[in-house]
Scaffold this motif. Sequence first.
Motif, mmCIF file in Angstrom:
data_model
loop_
_atom_site.group_PDB
_atom_site.id
_atom_site.type_symbol
_atom_site.label_atom_id
_atom_site.label_comp_id
_atom_site.label_asym_id
_atom_site.label_seq_id
_atom_site.Cartn_x
_atom_site.Cartn_y
_atom_site.Cartn_z
ATOM 1 N N VAL A 112 12.031 54.860 12.127
ATOM 2 C CA VAL A 112 10.825 54.711 11.306
ATOM 3 C C VAL A 112 9.939 53.602 11.872
ATOM 4 O O VAL A 112 8.728 53.768 12.030
ATOM 5 N N LEU A 113 10.543 52.462 12.195
ATOM 6 C CA LEU A 113 9.768 51.366 12.779
ATOM 7 C C LEU A 113 9.152 51.786 14.110
ATOM 8 O O LEU A 113 7.992 51.466 14.396
ATOM 9 N N ASN A 114 9.914 52.522 14.897
ATOM 10 C CA ASN A 114 9.414 53.033 16.173
ATOM 11 C C ASN A 114 8.201 53.930 15.937
ATOM 12 O O ASN A 114 7.188 53.823 16.638
ATOM 13 N N SER A 115 8.288 54.789 14.936
ATOM 14 C CA SER A 115 7.193 55.738 14.673
ATOM 15 C C SER A 115 5.956 55.044 14.116
ATOM 16 O O SER A 115 4.841 55.536 14.287
ATOM 17 N N ILE A 116 6.133 53.905 13.476
ATOM 18 C CA ILE A 116 5.004 53.160 12.903
ATOM 19 C C ILE A 116 4.293 52.326 13.975
ATOM 20 O O ILE A 116 3.072 52.187 13.956
ATOM 21 N N TRP A 117 5.053 51.766 14.899
ATOM 22 C CA TRP A 117 4.487 50.829 15.861
ATOM 23 C C TRP A 117 3.332 51.430 16.665
ATOM 24 O O TRP A 117 2.250 50.836 16.746
ATOM 25 N N VAL A 120 -0.007 51.940 14.855
ATOM 26 C CA VAL A 120 -0.606 50.652 14.511
ATOM 27 C C VAL A 120 -1.184 50.007 15.769
ATOM 28 O O VAL A 120 -2.341 49.577 15.785
ATOM 29 N N ALA A 136 1.142 44.938 14.938
ATOM 30 C CA ALA A 136 2.068 45.703 15.770
ATOM 31 C C ALA A 136 3.172 44.813 16.329
ATOM 32 O O ALA A 136 4.332 45.237 16.426
ATOM 33 N N ILE A 139 5.758 44.375 13.745
ATOM 34 C CA ILE A 139 6.553 45.610 13.612
ATOM 35 C C ILE A 139 7.551 45.737 14.752
ATOM 36 O O ILE A 139 8.721 46.070 14.537
#
Length: 187
Positions: A112-117, A120, A136, A139
Amino acid sequence: MTDRNPDTRTNDTASRATPGRSASIGRDILMLVVFIAISFAVAAIGSIGTAGNVDGWYATAEKAPWNPPNVLFGPVWTVLYLVMSVAAWLVWRRRHSVDTRPALTAYVVQLVLNSIWTPVFFGLYPAMGPAALWIALAIIVLLDIAVLVTMIRFWPIRKASAVMLIPYWAWVLFATTLNAALAVLNS
């Protein structure tokens, strides 16, 4: 009269066990495909954020001297996503003998964090400017920690899976230095 030949009994037993074993192998292969598909869905989310921005603001941004050429990122991430998918799948396969939920939860958190970074970092910069790079950075630091936690959780379940995540963790740590440099140099 029964056949006393042990080879015949073994073959009969093996042939009776094969249908269930085939179903299990089929399910395992299907789940490997699912793990790979999930990782590449994360990659697809990331590519949406990068589309147009790699040749846009990022091309003209001041970067760290150690920033690799853009052409390197795609192949590296492809290999990393495949390896991390296999690592998680190997942990998942141990679910009947050990509680894998905490380890797989850690894996999902880092995904999830990977997909958000990426959205952003690349996508918010045109709207927010340097602030997006700092967000970013926060994150990706969380991602660094989440990958380490995932490796620690994988270790007692399947050591090979934890080791398989080391290149991913190293790459994310490297990406953290690139993100930090961009944030500092472009603020």
